[in-house]
Design a protein around this motif. Structure first.
Motif, PDB file in Angstrom:
ATOM      1  N   GLN A   1      -0.826   4.611   0.374  1.00 34.40           N
ATOM      2  CA  GLN A   1      -1.672   4.707   1.561  1.00 34.40           C
ATOM      3  C   GLN A   1      -3.137   5.013   1.210  1.00 34.40           C
ATOM      4  O   GLN A   1      -3.871   5.601   1.998  1.00 34.40           O
ATOM      5  CB  GLN A   1      -1.122   5.746   2.546  1.00 34.40           C
ATOM      6  CG  GLN A   1       0.280   5.429   3.035  1.00 34.40           C
ATOM      7  CD  GLN A   1       0.748   6.339   4.143  1.00 34.40           C
ATOM      8  OE1 GLN A   1      -0.012   6.683   5.037  1.00 34.40           O
ATOM      9  NE2 GLN A   1       2.020   6.732   4.094  1.00 34.40           N
ATOM     10  N   ARG A   2      -3.561   4.577   0.054  1.00 35.04           N
ATOM     11  CA  ARG A   2      -4.951   4.785  -0.360  1.00 35.04           C
ATOM     12  C   ARG A   2      -5.876   3.665   0.105  1.00 35.04           C
ATOM     13  O   ARG A   2      -7.093   3.832   0.115  1.00 35.04           O
ATOM     14  CB  ARG A   2      -5.020   4.902  -1.885  1.00 35.04           C
ATOM     15  CG  ARG A   2      -4.340   6.150  -2.439  1.00 35.04           C
ATOM     16  CD  ARG A   2      -4.421   6.186  -3.952  1.00 35.04           C
ATOM     17  NE  ARG A   2      -3.757   7.375  -4.497  1.00 35.04           N
ATOM     18  CZ  ARG A   2      -3.589   7.614  -5.784  1.00 35.04           C
ATOM     19  NH1 ARG A   2      -4.050   6.736  -6.675  1.00 35.04           N
ATOM     20  NH2 ARG A   2      -2.973   8.705  -6.197  1.00 35.04           N
TER      21      ARG A   2
ATOM     22  N   ALA B   1      -7.413   1.250   2.947  1.00 35.35           N
ATOM     23  CA  ALA B   1      -7.626   1.247   4.399  1.00 35.35           C
ATOM     24  C   ALA B   1      -6.948   0.033   5.031  1.00 35.35           C
ATOM     25  O   ALA B   1      -6.989  -1.079   4.479  1.00 35.35           O
ATOM     26  CB  ALA B   1      -9.113   1.229   4.702  1.00 35.35           C
ATOM     27  N   GLU B   2      -6.316   0.252   6.187  1.00 38.07           N
ATOM     28  CA  GLU B   2      -5.604  -0.805   6.900  1.00 38.07           C
ATOM     29  C   GLU B   2      -6.182  -0.941   8.318  1.00 38.07           C
ATOM     30  O   GLU B   2      -6.368   0.059   9.019  1.00 38.07           O
ATOM     31  CB  GLU B   2      -4.109  -0.496   6.951  1.00 38.07           C
ATOM     32  CG  GLU B   2      -3.502  -0.486   5.556  1.00 38.07           C
ATOM     33  CD  GLU B   2      -2.080   0.034   5.508  1.00 38.07           C
ATOM     34  OE1 GLU B   2      -1.268  -0.526   4.756  1.00 38.07           O
ATOM     35  OE2 GLU B   2      -1.781   1.027   6.220  1.00 38.07           O
TER      36      GLU B   2
ATOM     37  N   ASN C   1       0.835  -1.198   0.000  1.00 36.79           N
ATOM     38  CA  ASN C   1       0.000   0.000   0.000  1.00 36.79           C
ATOM     39  C   ASN C   1       0.876   1.256   0.000  1.00 36.79           C
ATOM     40  O   ASN C   1       0.806   2.079   0.912  1.00 36.79           O
ATOM     41  CB  ASN C   1      -0.896  -0.030   1.245  1.00 36.79           C
ATOM     42  CG  ASN C   1      -1.989   0.998   1.224  1.00 36.79           C
ATOM     43  OD1 ASN C   1      -2.297   1.594   0.188  1.00 36.79           O
ATOM     44  ND2 ASN C   1      -2.586   1.235   2.383  1.00 36.79           N
TER      45      ASN C   1
ATOM     46  N   SER D   1      -3.385   5.664   6.385  1.00 39.07           N
ATOM     47  CA  SER D   1      -4.239   4.575   5.913  1.00 39.07           C
ATOM     48  C   SER D   1      -4.677   3.644   7.032  1.00 39.07           C
ATOM     49  O   SER D   1      -5.617   2.865   6.859  1.00 39.07           O
ATOM     50  CB  SER D   1      -3.513   3.770   4.832  1.00 39.07           C
ATOM     51  OG  SER D   1      -2.202   3.437   5.253  1.00 39.07           O
TER      52      SER D   1
END
Length: 389
Positions: A258-259, A261-262, A255, A315
């Protein structure tokens, strides 16, 4: 072939119980190809559907296993999970550590109790993933009263997995079951998404990433779930610097923009939880959301960088932990949320009503909601942890 051969040469006495795992992986690679283990996919079922996760925390199967009370608590814990699964019909289950109270389990093969814990999800054909808690691989704790005037009571351990020729104490075994042995049992099920993680991080075992695939573009993840082993039992209660560096590398690789979601799962709360916690026994007030706040946060013994990474990564939406049975709140910590699950099992300390934290993810635009589903079917503490943009 050469890489695998070299790996086998490097196995020491400390890793001897991993040999079978390596050969299983080697066989799977030869038969199915190198991508055999990533062929299973989690994902959104339609453009308008959500993806729902039930978190089962602190089940504590096997507690007081040599008494009549203990097995009854195991049955009660199983009932809670069936009730939650019936009410919520989730797409996925996360077992958030402390499947077992291994320090009370007399038999060698504690996986017998692990199998009981996963049965509700398995019987309803719901896939799951697991992460270790501090009780899962602990050695047997000898009750102090056994050394008094009454002596050691007569105990029996009728189990086919006992060491051959073991006659002492009715064939019982007091050394516990290792993390590797437990996860090997879990991972053999088709519905299990649990993984051993990189060997370089051991003794931390359950460190891995799962993708929830986009419906619109199944080859791309709509969300990433990270599982980290927070220790306890056979080694200190912490997330190591090596694990923090592994997360930094894995998240940057999967990712980089960082687009996506984590969402993070581990068992023992980090020390950051102590800093943002409501005062024990006080009412839970905005911006925190929850229903019980009846004990101090029992955190990891040290922090070696993981929280700094998470807080500075936009993210990352939320971290979910168990361990504290008397807490079920979510509180903001800068750009993310720190949340407790709900004590699901009847084993372990505390008599608070049992339930499970539920997560609901929406893909486009991304949104993360949560609430607590209780054993009696009621719900409370709804919260939106990531808003649609």
């Amino acid at each position: 072939m050469k890489r695998i051969a070299n790996s086998l040469k490097q196995i020491t006495h400390r890793h001897k119980n991993c040999i079978q795992i390596l050969f299983i992986y080697f066989h799977a690679t030869l038969v199915f190809g190198a991508d055999a283990q990533v062929s299973k996919k989690l994902g959104f079922a339609s453009a308008n559907s959500s993806f729902r996760i039930a978190i089962f925390a602190d089940l504590h199967y096997g507690e007081s296993a040599s008494t009549d009370w203990g097995p009854q608590q195991d049955q009660n814990s199983t009932r809670v999970m069936y009730n939650v699964l019936h009410s919520e019909n989730p797409d996925f289950v996360v077992y958030l550590g402390d499947f077992l109270t291994a320090n009370n389990i007399l038999i060698k093969n504690a996986t017998k109790y692990w199998e009981q814990a996963i049965l509700p999800a398995k019987s309803r054909n719901v896939p799951w993933a697991s992460v270790f808690g501090n009780h899962d691989d602990t050695a047997f704790e000898w009750p102090e009263e056994w050394f008094g005037s009454s002596g050691v009571p007569r105990i029996e351990c009728p189990d086919s997995s006992l060491v051959a020729g073991s006659e002492q104490m009715g064939g019982c075994y007091f050394q516990g079951t290792t993390r590797i042995e437990l996860l090997e049992t879990d991972a053999q099920h088709n519905l299990s998404y649990s993984s051993y993680g990189p060997e370089s991080l051991w003794p931390s075992v359950s460190n891995y990433v799962l993708e929830i695939a986009s419906y619109r573009n199944p080859k791309s993840p709509a969300a990433l779930l990270y599982f980290l082993d927070s220790g306890g039992g056979s080694y200190p209660e912490l997330i190591s610097n090596s694990q923090a560096r592994w997360f930094r590398h894995a998240s940057a690789q999967r990712n980089p923009s960082q687009r996506i979601a984590e969402i993070i799962f581990w068992h023992i709360p980090s020390q950051a939880y102590q800093k943002i916690a409501p005062h024990p026994g006080s009412l839970i007030k905005y911006p925190c959301v929850g229903s019980i706040n009846l004990e101090p946060v029992a955190s990891q013994v040290a922090e070696w960088g993981i929280m700094n990474i998470l807080i500075n990564r936009e993210s990352v939406k939320a971290v979910f932990v168990g361990h504290n049975h008397g807490l079920d709140w979510c509180c903001p910590c800068k750009s993310l949320w720190l949340c407790f699950a709900r004590h699901t099992g009847y084993g372990g300390y505390g008599t608070w009503p049992k339930g499970a934290r539920i997560l609901e993810l929406f893909e486009k635009p991304f949104e993360l909601k949560s609430w607590i589903r209780m054993e009696d079917g009621t719900t409370h503490s709804p919260i939106t942890l990531a808003f649609a943009s």
